[in-house]
Motif scaffolding. Sequence first.
Motif: not given
Length: 339
Positions: A42-50, A204-217
């Motif tokens: 997953p790129a984002e776990r809460t909503h199951g984004v792969a 250089f993205l902001r971690s509190d405003r990631l775009p849809a294509r970016a993976a959450v760490g």
Amino acid sequence: MSSIRDGRTDLASALGDVTRDFAGVVSVSRGNVVEFEAAFGPAERTHGVANRVETQFGIASGTKGFTAVAVAGLVGAGVLALDTTARSLLGRDLPLVHPEVTVAQLLAHTSGVGDYLHPDATGPAADPDDYVLPVPPHALADTEGYVAALAGRAQQFRPGARFAYSDSGYVLLALLAERAAATPFPALVGTHVFAPAEMWSSAFLRSDRLPARAAVGYVGDGRSNVLHLPVRGCGDGGAYSTAGDLRRFWTSLFAERILPRHRVAELVRPRHREPGTGRRYGRGFWLPATGPAVVLEGCDAGVSFRSVHDPTSGLTHTVLSNTTRGAWPVTRRLDDLLR
């Protein structure tokens, strides 16, 4: 296994056990030809984004290579010089930085400046998942904001005396570059690295405003890394990139589309060996103990990344992960398979 162009299934099978719980992207290419590329987890776990092969991942200290290339571009343009002292651009800021510290020493990790993330250089390294920032994450949104984080860090040794890997040194490089060019550091990297290499998905993205294509760490217990890292990275880490952009970076760097050949050679020439491992360091780039390969790598809370490029064969293998340790078993397996 020197080539896997006709062995995608074989490589997938060979990586099977180390990718079972892996979250990220694995890419193997030769020049501009992709021989294997796949996304996992997953790129984002809460909503199951792969994760997808186009997903943007933080690359932590892999950013240092971009910083070194951008600084080399400024040197070529006459904006900075390798013997420019930090003090000449710091003025009264950061008075504990030794007056003899130069751009060249900062690039090669021989400046001796105190480290803002690991101030006790003699003690055990902090766990990447710990809260290690000396100031609130949101305060680190631009390069000048890092001055407060660097302040009060005593010089560790006389400039030039030895090699000691330093995050502060690369933050300081970004600060010097920004002040010398009168241009925000992310824009400098965009101009000197991302644009000539056509790395349109790197930023250089902001971690509190990631775009849809970016993976959450994510750190080990499943929390996001948003409170662990600067809200926006600087010269030492924090850029986001993709497997495709990293492929373009390597091919562009060695095809002289970013810097002339002699400046690239200065960045990747071995200068020091890391005590205990034998691997070598140039300016912004790691090099294995032997052989021609050049390496970018990074590890931080919710980030692990390694990209290895052999300029003689054009072979590149890259592993990006949005977990703290996920990349390492995969990249070690690739080292074995592709040697």
